[in-house]
Write a protein that holds these residues in place. Structure first.
Motif, short mmCIF file in Angstrom:
data_model
loop_
_atom_site.label_atom_id
_atom_site.label_comp_id
_atom_site.label_asym_id
_atom_site.label_seq_id
_atom_site.Cartn_x
_atom_site.Cartn_y
_atom_site.Cartn_z
N HIS A 62 -0.65 6.62 -41.06
CA HIS A 62 -1.38 5.71 -41.93
C HIS A 62 -2.66 5.16 -41.30
CE1 HIS A 62 1.90 5.95 -44.73
NE2 HIS A 62 2.76 5.60 -43.77
N ALA A 63 -2.56 4.55 -40.13
CA ALA A 63 -3.75 3.97 -39.51
C ALA A 63 -4.76 5.05 -39.12
CB ALA A 63 -3.37 3.14 -38.29
N CYS A 64 -4.26 6.15 -38.57
CA CYS A 64 -5.14 7.24 -38.14
C CYS A 64 -5.35 8.27 -39.25
CB CYS A 64 -4.57 7.94 -36.91
SG CYS A 64 -4.34 6.83 -35.50
N GLU A 65 -4.67 8.06 -40.37
CA GLU A 65 -4.79 8.93 -41.55
C GLU A 65 -4.59 10.40 -41.21
OE1 GLU A 65 -7.79 6.69 -44.41
OE2 GLU A 65 -8.69 7.04 -42.43
N GLY A 66 -3.70 10.66 -40.24
CA GLY A 66 -3.39 12.04 -39.88
C GLY A 66 -4.46 12.74 -39.05
N ILE A 87 1.60 -2.27 -28.82
CA ILE A 87 1.01 -1.03 -29.30
C ILE A 87 -0.37 -1.35 -29.85
CG2 ILE A 87 1.26 0.93 -30.86
CD1 ILE A 87 4.30 0.31 -30.88
N GLN A 88 -1.35 -0.61 -29.38
CA GLN A 88 -2.72 -0.78 -29.86
C GLN A 88 -3.24 0.55 -30.37
OE1 GLN A 88 -5.20 -2.56 -26.86
NE2 GLN A 88 -3.75 -4.20 -26.47
N ASP A 89 -4.03 0.48 -31.43
CA ASP A 89 -4.66 1.70 -31.94
C ASP A 89 -6.00 1.36 -32.56
OD1 ASP A 89 -4.54 1.81 -35.14
OD2 ASP A 89 -2.68 0.87 -34.44
N GLU A 90 -6.83 2.38 -32.69
CA GLU A 90 -8.16 2.20 -33.25
C GLU A 90 -8.26 2.79 -34.66
OE1 GLU A 90 -11.19 3.42 -30.46
OE2 GLU A 90 -10.09 2.50 -28.80
N GLY A 91 -7.13 2.80 -35.35
CA GLY A 91 -7.10 3.30 -36.73
C GLY A 91 -7.45 2.20 -37.73
N ARG A 92 -7.16 2.49 -39.00
CA ARG A 92 -7.41 1.52 -40.07
C ARG A 92 -6.54 0.29 -39.88
NH1 ARG A 92 -6.05 3.29 -45.73
NH2 ARG A 92 -4.19 3.85 -44.60
N ALA A 93 -7.01 -0.84 -40.39
CA ALA A 93 -6.22 -2.08 -40.34
C ALA A 93 -5.05 -1.98 -41.31
CB ALA A 93 -7.10 -3.27 -40.73
N MET A 94 -4.02 -2.77 -41.05
CA MET A 94 -2.90 -2.88 -41.98
C MET A 94 -3.43 -3.45 -43.29
SD MET A 94 0.16 -2.18 -40.53
CE MET A 94 1.52 -3.28 -40.65
N GLY A 96 -4.30 -5.80 -46.03
CA GLY A 96 -4.35 -7.26 -46.00
C GLY A 96 -4.38 -7.83 -44.59
N TRP A 97 -4.57 -6.97 -43.61
CA TRP A 97 -4.62 -7.35 -42.19
C TRP A 97 -3.34 -8.08 -41.77
CZ3 TRP A 97 -9.63 -7.83 -39.23
CH2 TRP A 97 -10.61 -6.98 -39.76
N GLN A 98 -2.20 -7.66 -42.34
CA GLN A 98 -0.94 -8.29 -41.99
C GLN A 98 0.22 -7.31 -42.15
OE1 GLN A 98 -0.50 -11.59 -44.62
NE2 GLN A 98 -0.53 -10.35 -46.47
N LEU A 99 1.35 -7.65 -41.53
CA LEU A 99 2.55 -6.83 -41.67
C LEU A 99 3.01 -6.86 -43.12
CD1 LEU A 99 4.47 -8.04 -38.49
CD2 LEU A 99 3.51 -5.77 -38.86
N PRO A 100 3.73 -5.85 -43.55
CA PRO A 100 4.26 -5.88 -44.92
C PRO A 100 5.09 -7.15 -45.14
CG PRO A 100 4.57 -3.71 -43.96
CD PRO A 100 4.07 -4.61 -42.86
N ALA A 101 5.07 -7.65 -46.37
CA ALA A 101 5.76 -8.90 -46.71
C ALA A 101 7.25 -8.82 -46.39
CB ALA A 101 5.57 -9.21 -48.19
N THR A 102 7.81 -9.99 -46.07
CA THR A 102 9.24 -10.04 -45.73
C THR A 102 10.00 -11.03 -46.60
OG1 THR A 102 8.87 -11.77 -44.09
CG2 THR A 102 8.83 -9.50 -43.31
N ALA A 103 9.35 -11.66 -47.55
CA ALA A 103 10.00 -12.71 -48.32
C ALA A 103 11.28 -12.20 -49.01
CB ALA A 103 9.04 -13.28 -49.36
N GLU A 104 11.23 -11.03 -49.59
CA GLU A 104 12.39 -10.47 -50.26
C GLU A 104 12.66 -9.08 -49.72
OE1 GLU A 104 12.36 -10.82 -54.54
OE2 GLU A 104 10.96 -12.48 -54.41
N PRO A 105 13.52 -8.96 -48.69
CA PRO A 105 13.77 -7.65 -48.08
C PRO A 105 14.20 -6.60 -49.09
CG PRO A 105 14.84 -9.38 -46.82
CD PRO A 105 14.28 -10.01 -48.06
N GLU A 134 13.66 -8.62 -32.41
CA GLU A 134 13.72 -10.08 -32.41
C GLU A 134 12.48 -10.67 -33.04
OE1 GLU A 134 14.63 -12.33 -28.98
OE2 GLU A 134 16.56 -11.34 -28.72
N SER A 135 11.32 -10.06 -32.76
CA SER A 135 10.08 -10.58 -33.35
C SER A 135 9.05 -9.46 -33.47
CB SER A 135 9.52 -11.74 -32.52
OG SER A 135 9.08 -11.28 -31.26
N LEU A 136 8.15 -9.68 -34.42
CA LEU A 136 7.03 -8.77 -34.67
C LEU A 136 5.78 -9.60 -34.84
CD1 LEU A 136 8.46 -6.49 -37.51
CD2 LEU A 136 7.86 -5.75 -35.21
N HIS A 137 4.68 -9.11 -34.30
CA HIS A 137 3.40 -9.80 -34.47
C HIS A 137 2.31 -8.75 -34.60
CE1 HIS A 137 0.32 -12.85 -34.16
NE2 HIS A 137 -0.27 -12.12 -33.23
N TYR A 138 1.44 -8.93 -35.59
CA TYR A 138 0.32 -8.01 -35.79
C TYR A 138 -0.97 -8.82 -35.91
CZ TYR A 138 -3.09 -5.07 -38.16
OH TYR A 138 -4.24 -4.40 -38.50
#
Length: 156
Positions: A62-66, A87-94, A96-105, A134-138
């Protein structure tokens, strides 16, 4: 071929690579070999490998688009009770510049009310990552994505 750095003062592994067909597999082999040398139990090793594989494959797909040749790095740092994967990469941003929503798994789950042959192949990655960590941060800084994953060192 990734480059490898080991730190003498703190258990740390740094794998620098670039996106390609085999880069993720090689990075995972390097990571699991080092974690095994650090004494991680096989059961936990499998969980960490799954989490790292999902994250790195998402980056390449996704970030590197293959595209081949997009730089990424994986840093594993151990303390007595936790393992941190940076983990660091120089691909596209996520999106909305954030991890996928978690409100309703449940909303993130692929549809399961289909025949087995029609079950989706993808769509499980973030659910698995969240369940095993345990935790995720982007954060995106300039042109670089930074994903930090924290996992317990021992099996729960």
């Amino acid at each position: 071929m990734p480059s490898l750095t080991k730190s003498a003062d703190q258990p740390r592994l740094i794998v620098n690579s670039s996106s390609s067909r085999f880069a993720v597999r090689t990075a995972l082999e390097t990571l699991t070999t080092q974690l095994s040398e650090w004494g991680m139990a096989d059961e936990k090793l499998s969980e960490v490998e799954l989490v790292a594989a999902e994250a790195l494959n998402n980056i390449v797909e996704h970030a590197c688009e293959g595209k081949d040749g997009v730089p990424f790095s994986l840093t594993a740092t151990r303390d007595s009770e936790l393992l941190r994967l940076d983990i660091q990469d120089e691909g596209r941003a996520m999106p909305g510049w954030q991890l996928p929503a978690t409100a309703e798994p449940e909303a993130d789950l692929p549809k399961l009310d289909v025949i087995v042959a029609d079950l989706p192949e993808g769509g499980w990655g973030w659910l698995l990552i969240r369940d095993l960590t345990e935790s995720l941060h982007y954060v995106r800084v300039g042109a670089v994505n930074h994903l930090t994953i924290t996992l317990p060192w021992n099996c729960s």
